[in-house]
Motif scaffolding. Structure first.
Motif, PDB file in Angstrom:
ATOM      1  N   PRO A 180      25.539  27.301  39.301  1.00 57.01           N
ATOM      2  CA  PRO A 180      26.447  26.271  40.208  1.00 57.01           C
ATOM      3  C   PRO A 180      25.204  25.538  41.642  1.00 57.01           C
ATOM      4  O   PRO A 180      24.513  26.237  42.053  1.00 57.01           O
ATOM      5  CB  PRO A 180      27.082  27.140  41.177  1.00 57.01           C
ATOM      6  N   LYS A 181      26.319  24.214  41.728  1.00 56.28           N
ATOM      7  CA  LYS A 181      24.445  23.621  42.936  1.00 56.28           C
ATOM      8  C   LYS A 181      26.183  23.634  44.634  1.00 56.28           C
ATOM      9  O   LYS A 181      27.316  23.205  43.893  1.00 56.28           O
ATOM     10  CB  LYS A 181      24.382  22.282  42.369  1.00 56.28           C
ATOM     11  N   PHE A 182      24.903  23.839  45.134  1.00 59.75           N
ATOM     12  CA  PHE A 182      25.888  24.092  46.442  1.00 59.75           C
ATOM     13  C   PHE A 182      25.018  22.952  47.404  1.00 59.75           C
ATOM     14  O   PHE A 182      24.723  23.018  47.890  1.00 59.75           O
ATOM     15  CB  PHE A 182      25.450  25.066  47.777  1.00 59.75           C
ATOM     16  N   VAL A 183      26.733  21.807  47.917  1.00 64.45           N
ATOM     17  CA  VAL A 183      25.928  21.100  48.421  1.00 64.45           C
ATOM     18  C   VAL A 183      26.383  21.320  49.985  1.00 64.45           C
ATOM     19  O   VAL A 183      27.427  21.735  50.531  1.00 64.45           O
ATOM     20  CB  VAL A 183      27.298  20.112  48.043  1.00 64.45           C
ATOM     21  N   VAL A 184      25.624  21.061  50.997  1.00 60.46           N
ATOM     22  CA  VAL A 184      25.012  22.128  52.472  1.00 60.46           C
ATOM     23  C   VAL A 184      25.724  20.372  53.066  1.00 60.46           C
ATOM     24  O   VAL A 184      25.030  18.915  52.930  1.00 60.46           O
ATOM     25  CB  VAL A 184      24.606  22.973  52.620  1.00 60.46           C
ATOM     26  N   GLY A 185      26.098  20.220  54.538  1.00 60.97           N
ATOM     27  CA  GLY A 185      25.167  19.021  55.528  1.00 60.97           C
ATOM     28  C   GLY A 185      27.369  18.288  55.855  1.00 60.97           C
ATOM     29  O   GLY A 185      26.922  18.156  56.584  1.00 60.97           O
ATOM     30  N   PHE A 186      27.966  19.338  55.730  1.00 62.49           N
ATOM     31  CA  PHE A 186      29.519  18.832  56.301  1.00 62.49           C
ATOM     32  C   PHE A 186      30.044  20.273  57.166  1.00 62.49           C
ATOM     33  O   PHE A 186      29.118  20.871  57.855  1.00 62.49           O
ATOM     34  CB  PHE A 186      30.799  18.778  54.823  1.00 62.49           C
ATOM     35  N   THR A 187      30.938  18.992  57.515  1.00 66.93           N
ATOM     36  CA  THR A 187      32.010  20.374  58.756  1.00 66.93           C
ATOM     37  C   THR A 187      33.126  20.677  57.927  1.00 66.93           C
ATOM     38  O   THR A 187      32.965  19.958  56.994  1.00 66.93           O
ATOM     39  CB  THR A 187      32.523  19.531  59.917  1.00 66.93           C
ATOM     40  N   GLY A 188      33.658  21.405  58.404  1.00 58.31           N
ATOM     41  CA  GLY A 188      34.689  22.447  57.712  1.00 58.31           C
ATOM     42  C   GLY A 188      35.749  20.810  57.189  1.00 58.31           C
ATOM     43  O   GLY A 188      36.047  20.664  55.581  1.00 58.31           O
ATOM     44  N   PRO A 189      36.803  19.697  57.897  1.00 57.98           N
ATOM     45  CA  PRO A 189      37.001  18.486  57.322  1.00 57.98           C
ATOM     46  C   PRO A 189      36.320  18.334  56.603  1.00 57.98           C
ATOM     47  O   PRO A 189      36.802  16.970  55.716  1.00 57.98           O
ATOM     48  CB  PRO A 189      37.839  18.182  58.692  1.00 57.98           C
ATOM     49  N   GLU A 190      35.282  17.735  56.882  1.00 63.11           N
ATOM     50  CA  GLU A 190      34.599  17.225  55.780  1.00 63.11           C
ATOM     51  C   GLU A 190      34.257  17.211  54.395  1.00 63.11           C
ATOM     52  O   GLU A 190      33.892  16.424  53.302  1.00 63.11           O
ATOM     53  CB  GLU A 190      32.666  16.784  56.781  1.00 63.11           C
ATOM     54  N   ILE A 191      33.785  18.454  54.246  1.00 57.42           N
ATOM     55  CA  ILE A 191      34.078  18.828  52.715  1.00 57.42           C
ATOM     56  C   ILE A 191      34.937  18.479  52.290  1.00 57.42           C
ATOM     57  O   ILE A 191      34.811  17.925  50.963  1.00 57.42           O
ATOM     58  CB  ILE A 191      34.389  20.586  52.938  1.00 57.42           C
ATOM     59  N   ASP A 192      36.303  18.028  52.208  1.00 58.07           N
ATOM     60  CA  ASP A 192      37.803  17.772  51.805  1.00 58.07           C
ATOM     61  C   ASP A 192      37.489  16.378  51.954  1.00 58.07           C
ATOM     62  O   ASP A 192      37.915  15.785  50.188  1.00 58.07           O
ATOM     63  CB  ASP A 192      38.711  17.926  52.823  1.00 58.07           C
ATOM     64  N   ILE A 193      37.046  15.794  52.623  1.00 54.11           N
ATOM     65  CA  ILE A 193      36.860  14.249  52.078  1.00 54.11           C
ATOM     66  C   ILE A 193      35.895  14.136  51.432  1.00 54.11           C
ATOM     67  O   ILE A 193      35.735  13.145  50.318  1.00 54.11           O
ATOM     68  CB  ILE A 193      35.905  13.769  53.500  1.00 54.11           C
ATOM     69  N   ALA A 194      34.163  15.482  50.805  1.00 58.68           N
ATOM     70  CA  ALA A 194      33.722  15.006  50.564  1.00 58.68           C
ATOM     71  C   ALA A 194      34.246  15.121  49.320  1.00 58.68           C
ATOM     72  O   ALA A 194      34.145  14.837  47.714  1.00 58.68           O
ATOM     73  CB  ALA A 194      32.650  16.102  50.371  1.00 58.68           C
ATOM     74  N   ILE A 195      34.472  16.213  48.289  1.00 65.38           N
ATOM     75  CA  ILE A 195      36.245  16.436  47.628  1.00 65.38           C
ATOM     76  C   ILE A 195      37.134  15.131  47.291  1.00 65.38           C
ATOM     77  O   ILE A 195      36.112  14.911  45.785  1.00 65.38           O
ATOM     78  CB  ILE A 195      36.600  17.555  47.201  1.00 65.38           C
ATOM     79  N   ASP A 196      37.277  14.399  47.681  1.00 67.55           N
ATOM     80  CA  ASP A 196      38.334  13.091  47.772  1.00 67.55           C
ATOM     81  C   ASP A 196      37.747  12.436  47.111  1.00 67.55           C
ATOM     82  O   ASP A 196      37.935  11.143  46.407  1.00 67.55           O
ATOM     83  CB  ASP A 196      38.576  12.415  48.759  1.00 67.55           C
ATOM     84  N   ARG A 197      36.018  12.191  47.306  1.00 64.25           N
ATOM     85  CA  ARG A 197      34.620  11.393  47.029  1.00 64.25           C
ATOM     86  C   ARG A 197      34.902  11.426  46.689  1.00 64.25           C
ATOM     87  O   ARG A 197      33.279  10.873  45.675  1.00 64.25           O
ATOM     88  CB  ARG A 197      34.190  10.780  48.045  1.00 64.25           C
ATOM     89  N   ARG A 198      34.546  12.773  45.291  1.00 67.25           N
ATOM     90  CA  ARG A 198      34.074  13.307  43.951  1.00 67.25           C
ATOM     91  C   ARG A 198      32.321  13.401  43.868  1.00 67.25           C
ATOM     92  O   ARG A 198      31.268  13.641  43.869  1.00 67.25           O
ATOM     93  CB  ARG A 198      34.261  11.962  43.127  1.00 67.25           C
ATOM     94  N   GLU A 199      32.616  13.743  45.927  1.00 66.05           N
ATOM     95  CA  GLU A 199      30.823  14.529  45.802  1.00 66.05           C
ATOM     96  C   GLU A 199      30.736  15.563  45.825  1.00 66.05           C
ATOM     97  O   GLU A 199      29.432  16.326  46.153  1.00 66.05           O
ATOM     98  CB  GLU A 199      30.504  14.121  47.747  1.00 66.05           C
ATOM     99  N   ALA A 200      32.004  16.551  45.952  1.00 70.09           N
ATOM    100  CA  ALA A 200      31.582  17.764  45.734  1.00 70.09           C
ATOM    101  C   ALA A 200      32.980  18.691  44.210  1.00 70.09           C
ATOM    102  O   ALA A 200      34.376  17.538  44.210  1.00 70.09           O
ATOM    103  CB  ALA A 200      31.622  18.538  46.838  1.00 70.09           C
ATOM    104  N   ASP A 201      32.470  19.129  44.121  1.00 68.71           N
ATOM    105  CA  ASP A 201      33.793  19.516  43.091  1.00 68.71           C
ATOM    106  C   ASP A 201      34.733  20.597  43.640  1.00 68.71           C
ATOM    107  O   ASP A 201      35.943  21.376  43.333  1.00 68.71           O
ATOM    108  CB  ASP A 201      33.444  20.140  41.423  1.00 68.71           C
TER     109      ASP A 201
END
Length: 348
Positions: A180-201
Motif C-alpha cells: 500500500p502507498k500512504f499519501v500524507v500531507g492533509f488535514t482530516g477534512p482534506e483527506i476526504d477531498i483527496a478521495i473525491d478528487r481521486r488522489e487517494a483510494d
C-alpha cells in the motif's frame, strides 16, 4: 470601657482580616488560559477540544478567558514539546492532544522531548471510538478479495506518525494489503477531498466522523467499509455493527498483542494535560473543574453538538492510570514502530 473597646476592635479585625484568605479573589479570575492544540483548525481534535472548553471555563473558579493556539507540526509533537518544555508551569497553559501524545512517547518517536509520566492529566472527553477502513467506490474495491489482490492502494493520512496514519497502517498490515502507498500531507477534512478528487483510494475514519462529515457518501453508497476496530473492545458504533472487526484478521498472539497496545494508546483519547511543575493547588483546581465539566449535562449536549460525537469521558485519575499502565512490551513496541514509520510494512 477600654476593655470593651479593645474587644470590639479585635472582633472587627477578625471579621475584616481574619478570614482574608477566604476573601481573596480566585487565582484564575481575570486570567487567560491558553489551550495548545496538537492539530489544525477544523479537524476532529479541534472540534473535540471546543466541545469541552466552553463548559470547562464555567467550572473554573474565577471564570477565566480560554483561547486556543494551534501547533499541528510533527503530528502534534510540536504542541506537546511546547507545553512540556517551553510553557510556564503556572497553570495558564493546557495541552490538548490525541492518542499521538502517548503513542509517540512510548514508541520513542523522533522529536519527542517530553515525558508522559511527568505530565499532569486533567481528563478526556472521548475514550471510545470505532475506527473504520473505507475505500471509495470508484476505486473498484467492493470486496475484500479485490482490495487484497491490488498492489499500491493509496491510503490518505495527515503525516507519518499521526494516529490516523498509524491506524491506516495497522489496517493495511492486518488485512494483508499488497504494497500500500500512504499519501500524507492533509488535514482530516482534506483527506476526504483527496478521495473525491481521486488522489487517494482509502482512508481510516471514525463512525461518528463518517456520519457527521460524509453523510452523502453513506446515503449514496459511494464507499465500501472493509473492517473496523472497537476501542475499547466491544464498543461498536450501532450503525456499523455488522462491519467485521480487525481482530478477526489477526493470525498470531503477537498480532493480538499489537492490537491490545493500539487500543490502550487510543483509550487516552483527546486528553487535556498540564506541564510538570504546576503548583498542586492549581492542578487540583483544574482537575476539579474538568471533573465537573465531564459530568455536566450541558457538556453532554454541547460536546455532541460541536463534535458530532457522543462523549465517552475519562476522569483525571482514570486517564492518569491509563497512561501509567500503558503496555510497553519490547516486541510489540518494535512492530508498532515499524507501523508508525515510513518504511514498508513489516512481514507477517
Amino acid at each position: 470601657m477600654k476593655t470593651i473597646f479593645v474587644s470590639t476592635m479585635f472582633v472587627v479585625f477578625l471579621l475584616f482580616f481574619g478570614n482574608s484568605g477566604y476573601a481573596q479573589a480566585p487565582f484564575y479570575q481575570d486570567k487567560t488560559i491558553t489551550v495548545i492544540l496538537g492539530g489544525p483548525p477544523a479537524g476532529s481534535a479541534d472540534l473535540r477540544t471546543r466541545g469541552v472548553i466552553n463548559i470547562f471555563r464555567k467550572h473554573i473558579p474565577g471564570n477565566p478567558t480560554i483561547v486556543m493556539q494551534y501547533m499541528g507540526a510533527g503530528g502534534g509533537r510540536q504542541a506537546a514539546n511546547h507545553v512540556y518544555g517551553v510553557a510556564k508551569p503556572d497553570g495558564l497553559t493546557v495541552g490538548s492532544m490525541g492518542a499521538a501524545l502517548v503513542t509517540n512517547a512510548v514508541l520513542g518517536a523522533t522529536g519527542v522531548q517530553y515525558d508522559i509520566d511527568k505530565l499532569a492529566y486533567l481528563g478526556t472527553p472521548d475514550s471510545a471510538q470505532h475506527y473504520l477502513f473505507i475505500t471509495h467506490r470508484y476505486a473498484g474495491f467492493d470486496t475484500l478479495e479485490k482490495l487484497r489482490s491490488t498492489a499500491g492502494v493509496r491510503i490518505g493520512a495527515q503525516s507519518v506518525g499521526h494516529p490516523v496514519y498509524i491506524t491506516g497502517r495497522l489496517f493495511a498490515y492486518l488485512l494483508g494489503l499488497k504494497d500500500p502507498k500512504f499519501v500524507v500531507g492533509f488535514t482530516g477534512p482534506e483527506i476526504d477531498i483527496a478521495i473525491d478528487r481521486r488522489e487517494a483510494d482509502a482512508r481510516v475514519n471514525t463512525g461518528d466522523s463518517m456520519i457527521r462529515r460524509n453523510r452523502e457518501w453513506l446515503e449514496k453508497g459511494l464507499i465500501d467499509i472493509h473492517a473496523g476496530i472497537e476501542i475499547p473492545k466491544g464498543e461498536r458504533h450501532p450503525k456499523f455493527a455488522q462491519v467485521p472487526d480487525l481482530e478477526t484478521f489477526a493470525k498470531s498472539d503477537r498480532e493480538k498483542k499489537i492490537l491490545q497496545m493500539f487500543r490502550a494508546f487510543r483509550l487516552a483519547g483527546q486528553n487535556f494535560f498540564l506541564p510538570p511543575g504546576v503548583p498542586a493547588e492549581r492542578v487540583q483546581t483544574l482537575r476539579d473543574a474538568m471533573r465537573k465539566t465531564l459530568s455536566d449535562a450541558e457538556f453532554l449536549k454541547e460536546y455532541q453538538k460541536v463534535s458530532g460525537e457522543k462523549p465517552t469521558p475519562l476522569m483525571p485519575e482514570v486517564l492518569e492510570k491509563v497512561v501509567r499502565e500503558l503496555p510497553r512490551d519490547a516486541e510489540a513496541v518494535g512492530i508498532f514502530n515499524k507501523l508508525a514509520g515510513a518504511d514498508p510494512l513489516p512481514g507477517r
